[in-house]
Design a protein around this motif. Structure first.
Motif, PDB file in Angstrom:
ATOM      1  N   ALA A  21       0.859  -1.188   0.000  1.00  0.00           N
ATOM      2  CA  ALA A  21       0.000   0.000   0.000  1.00  0.00           C
ATOM      3  C   ALA A  21       0.892   1.234   0.000  1.00  0.00           C
ATOM      4  CB  ALA A  21      -0.942  -0.004   1.193  1.00  0.00           C
ATOM      5  N   PHE A  22       0.288   2.418   0.077  1.00  0.00           N
ATOM      6  CA  PHE A  22       1.082   3.639  -0.047  1.00  0.00           C
ATOM      7  C   PHE A  22       1.909   3.913   1.199  1.00  0.00           C
ATOM      8  CE2 PHE A  22      -3.129   5.448   1.361  1.00  0.00           C
ATOM      9  CZ  PHE A  22      -2.724   5.948   2.588  1.00  0.00           C
ATOM     10  N   PHE A  23       2.943   4.753   1.019  1.00  0.00           N
ATOM     11  CA  PHE A  23       3.750   5.233   2.130  1.00  0.00           C
ATOM     12  C   PHE A  23       3.163   6.547   2.638  1.00  0.00           C
ATOM     13  CE2 PHE A  23       7.576   2.922   0.232  1.00  0.00           C
ATOM     14  CZ  PHE A  23       7.514   1.910   1.165  1.00  0.00           C
ATOM     15  N   PRO A  24       2.804   6.618   3.919  1.00  0.00           N
ATOM     16  CA  PRO A  24       2.182   7.833   4.434  1.00  0.00           C
ATOM     17  C   PRO A  24       3.174   8.924   4.826  1.00  0.00           C
ATOM     18  CG  PRO A  24       2.209   6.153   6.123  1.00  0.00           C
ATOM     19  CD  PRO A  24       2.760   5.514   4.882  1.00  0.00           C
ATOM     20  N   PHE A  25       4.446   8.548   5.074  1.00  0.00           N
ATOM     21  CA  PHE A  25       5.443   9.522   5.511  1.00  0.00           C
ATOM     22  C   PHE A  25       6.801   9.195   4.895  1.00  0.00           C
ATOM     23  CE2 PHE A  25       2.390   9.070   9.050  1.00  0.00           C
ATOM     24  CZ  PHE A  25       1.871  10.367   9.049  1.00  0.00           C
ATOM     25  N   ARG A  26       7.689  10.182   4.893  1.00  0.00           N
ATOM     26  CA  ARG A  26       9.010  10.009   4.302  1.00  0.00           C
ATOM     27  C   ARG A  26       9.932   9.136   5.162  1.00  0.00           C
ATOM     28  NH1 ARG A  26      12.922  14.547   3.298  1.00  0.00           N
ATOM     29  NH2 ARG A  26      14.391  12.817   3.532  1.00  0.00           N
ATOM     30  N   ASP A  27       9.591   8.883   6.426  1.00  0.00           N
ATOM     31  CA  ASP A  27      10.480   8.081   7.261  1.00  0.00           C
ATOM     32  C   ASP A  27      10.714   6.696   6.675  1.00  0.00           C
ATOM     33  OD1 ASP A  27       7.894   7.213   7.762  1.00  0.00           O
ATOM     34  OD2 ASP A  27       8.012   7.414   9.948  1.00  0.00           O
ATOM     35  N   ASN A  28       9.749   6.197   5.914  1.00  0.00           N
ATOM     36  CA  ASN A  28       9.927   4.912   5.235  1.00  0.00           C
ATOM     37  C   ASN A  28      11.082   4.970   4.242  1.00  0.00           C
ATOM     38  OD1 ASN A  28       7.243   3.334   6.006  1.00  0.00           O
ATOM     39  ND2 ASN A  28       6.652   5.446   5.539  1.00  0.00           N
TER      40      ASN A  28
ATOM     41  N   ALA B 229       1.691   1.790  -3.964  1.00  0.00           N
ATOM     42  CA  ALA B 229       0.401   2.126  -4.557  1.00  0.00           C
ATOM     43  C   ALA B 229       0.268   3.610  -4.866  1.00  0.00           C
ATOM     44  CB  ALA B 229      -0.734   1.678  -3.632  1.00  0.00           C
ATOM     45  N   GLY B 230       0.811   4.484  -3.978  1.00  0.00           N
ATOM     46  CA  GLY B 230       0.573   5.907  -4.124  1.00  0.00           C
ATOM     47  C   GLY B 230      -0.842   6.251  -3.684  1.00  0.00           C
ATOM     48  N   GLY B 231      -1.131   7.541  -3.601  1.00  0.00           N
ATOM     49  CA  GLY B 231      -2.463   7.971  -3.213  1.00  0.00           C
ATOM     50  C   GLY B 231      -2.545   8.567  -1.831  1.00  0.00           C
ATOM     51  N   SER B 232      -1.401   8.715  -1.147  1.00  0.00           N
ATOM     52  CA  SER B 232      -1.377   9.338   0.164  1.00  0.00           C
ATOM     53  C   SER B 232      -1.432  10.862   0.007  1.00  0.00           C
ATOM     54  CB  SER B 232      -0.100   8.946   0.905  1.00  0.00           C
ATOM     55  OG  SER B 232       0.116   9.756   2.038  1.00  0.00           O
ATOM     56  N   ILE B 233      -1.976  11.555   1.022  1.00  0.00           N
ATOM     57  CA  ILE B 233      -1.948  13.012   1.003  1.00  0.00           C
ATOM     58  C   ILE B 233      -0.522  13.537   1.160  1.00  0.00           C
ATOM     59  CG2 ILE B 233      -4.306  13.216   1.873  1.00  0.00           C
ATOM     60  CD1 ILE B 233      -3.145  13.835   4.628  1.00  0.00           C
ATOM     61  N   MET B 234       0.404  12.645   1.550  1.00  0.00           N
ATOM     62  CA  MET B 234       1.806  13.015   1.727  1.00  0.00           C
ATOM     63  C   MET B 234       2.670  12.547   0.556  1.00  0.00           C
ATOM     64  SD  MET B 234       1.882  14.561   4.706  1.00  0.00           S
ATOM     65  CE  MET B 234       3.491  14.425   5.471  1.00  0.00           C
TER      66      MET B 234
ATOM     67  N   SER C 262       3.700  13.923  -2.125  1.00  0.00           N
ATOM     68  CA  SER C 262       4.728  14.859  -2.597  1.00  0.00           C
ATOM     69  C   SER C 262       5.960  14.821  -1.704  1.00  0.00           C
ATOM     70  CB  SER C 262       4.167  16.280  -2.662  1.00  0.00           C
ATOM     71  OG  SER C 262       3.734  16.720  -1.381  1.00  0.00           O
ATOM     72  N   GLN C 263       5.762  14.735  -0.372  1.00  0.00           N
ATOM     73  CA  GLN C 263       6.904  14.670   0.537  1.00  0.00           C
ATOM     74  C   GLN C 263       7.660  13.360   0.381  1.00  0.00           C
ATOM     75  OE1 GLN C 263       3.918  15.858   1.268  1.00  0.00           O
ATOM     76  NE2 GLN C 263       3.905  17.271   3.010  1.00  0.00           N
ATOM     77  N   VAL C 264       6.930  12.275   0.148  1.00  0.00           N
ATOM     78  CA  VAL C 264       7.570  10.970  -0.043  1.00  0.00           C
ATOM     79  C   VAL C 264       8.372  10.961  -1.345  1.00  0.00           C
ATOM     80  CG1 VAL C 264       7.142   8.506  -0.390  1.00  0.00           C
ATOM     81  CG2 VAL C 264       5.831   9.759   1.325  1.00  0.00           C
ATOM     82  N   ILE C 265       7.828  11.543  -2.397  1.00  0.00           N
ATOM     83  CA  ILE C 265       8.537  11.629  -3.670  1.00  0.00           C
ATOM     84  C   ILE C 265       9.777  12.505  -3.527  1.00  0.00           C
ATOM     85  CG2 ILE C 265       8.389  12.459  -6.049  1.00  0.00           C
ATOM     86  CD1 ILE C 265       5.396  11.698  -5.957  1.00  0.00           C
ATOM     87  N   ASP C 266       9.646  13.610  -2.808  1.00  0.00           N
ATOM     88  CA  ASP C 266      10.803  14.491  -2.581  1.00  0.00           C
ATOM     89  C   ASP C 266      11.921  13.736  -1.871  1.00  0.00           C
ATOM     90  OD1 ASP C 266       9.529  16.615  -3.773  1.00  0.00           O
ATOM     91  OD2 ASP C 266       8.921  17.574  -1.884  1.00  0.00           O
ATOM     92  N   ALA C 267      11.551  12.923  -0.883  1.00  0.00           N
ATOM     93  CA  ALA C 267      12.555  12.146  -0.161  1.00  0.00           C
ATOM     94  C   ALA C 267      13.257  11.164  -1.099  1.00  0.00           C
ATOM     95  CB  ALA C 267      11.904  11.397   0.999  1.00  0.00           C
TER      96      ALA C 267
ATOM     97  N   VAL D   8       7.912   4.102  -8.340  1.00  0.00           N
ATOM     98  CA  VAL D   8       6.741   3.851  -9.173  1.00  0.00           C
ATOM     99  C   VAL D   8       5.493   3.929  -8.307  1.00  0.00           C
ATOM    100  CG1 VAL D   8       5.530   2.132 -10.576  1.00  0.00           C
ATOM    101  CG2 VAL D   8       8.022   2.363 -10.755  1.00  0.00           C
ATOM    102  N   HIS D   9       4.472   4.629  -8.811  1.00  0.00           N
ATOM    103  CA  HIS D   9       3.148   4.581  -8.204  1.00  0.00           C
ATOM    104  C   HIS D   9       2.288   3.645  -9.047  1.00  0.00           C
ATOM    105  CE1 HIS D   9       3.106   8.582  -5.711  1.00  0.00           C
ATOM    106  NE2 HIS D   9       3.957   7.696  -5.254  1.00  0.00           N
ATOM    107  N   SER D  10       1.974   2.478  -8.496  1.00  0.00           N
ATOM    108  CA  SER D  10       1.252   1.462  -9.265  1.00  0.00           C
ATOM    109  C   SER D  10      -0.252   1.694  -9.281  1.00  0.00           C
ATOM    110  CB  SER D  10       1.536   0.074  -8.689  1.00  0.00           C
ATOM    111  OG  SER D  10       0.958  -0.049  -7.392  1.00  0.00           O
TER     112      SER D  10
END
Length: 246
Positions: free
Chosen positions: A194-201, A216-221, A223-228, A237-239
């Protein structure tokens, strides 16, 4: 094939269980489960990842070679059949760490990455070439002794029993020794169910050589995860597909 079957049949003195599977069998499309008198129905998870599963690349790094696709596929198939929440790390066509059934996504990543680290540390020259085991030690005993050798410290209570596995007392690796070796682990693939909710992952995954991620992608976060991921030079990849298994 026939040769592999013979090897398996002779394991454990011929007591190894080998099950024959009908490869033409096709299960029903709907799965049914009863829990405390309630009946649940859902479509069977017959998803099979192909190359199109990895097309939606959302990071600046976009070059995805065949080895990376192979490892991402192996990791994705693993999380499909692993108790959720789950994350899998793979490299060189094999699974090297799974974090399954955890209560948060980052706990999955930490567990899977810790296992991957241990797998790689077991290949350290000090482990493969310098450990002197006593004669007659069994493989499970040796494996357990190596695992303890790679821990930060061995308690005074467990140390005497641990040392019985060796002909010579080993000098354990320091944290600096381990970090220097782990820095050589590269091109690891990670799949999340499933999606990552925070960049700590992403931060934790980076310390275990992860360079390729599918989630999966689709978290409200997002953009921060992609930036990380971009900060670490990863490809992500967002599947759009969740693979929960309960």
């Amino acid at each position: 094939d026939a040769d592999a079957l013979e090897v398996l049949k002779n394991k454990k003195g011929g007591q190894y269980r080998v099950l024959g599977i009908d490869t033409d069998f096709e299960p029903e499309p709907t799965e049914v489960r009863q829990i405390f008198g309630l009946t649940f129905e859902q479509r069977r998870n017959d998803f099979v990842p192909d190359r199109s599963f990895f097309e939606n690349i959302v990071t600046r790094r976009i070059a995805l070679d065949d080895d990376a696709i192979r490892d991402l596929t192996v990791a994705t198939i693993t999380v499909k059949y692993t108790q959720s929440n789950s994350v899998c790390l793979a490299v060189d066509g094999q699974v090297i760490g799974v974090g399954a059934g955890q209560q948060s996504r980052v706990h999955c990543v930490r567990l899977a990455a810790d296992k991957a680290d241990l797998w790689y540390l077991r290949q350290h020259p000090r482990v493969r070439q310098e450990l002197k085991f006593r004669k007659g030690i069994k493989r499970p005993e040796r494996d357990n002794a190596i695992d303890l050798f790679l821990q930060r410290e061995v308690s005074e209570i467990e140390r005497p029993a641990w040392l019985k596995s060796f002909a010579e007392e080993p000098e354990q690796l320091t944290d600096a020794d381990k970090r220097q070796w782990l820095d050589g682990l590269k091109a690891v693939a990670l799949s999340s169910d499933a999606f990552f909710p925070f960049r700590d992952n992403i931060d934790r995954a980076s310390r275990s050589g992860v360079e390729f991620i599918v989630q999966a992608g689709g978290s409200i976060m997002d953009s921060q995860v992609i930036d990380a991921a971009n900060e670490y030079g990863m490809l992500m990849v967002h599947s759009g597909i969740r693979l929960f298994h309960h």
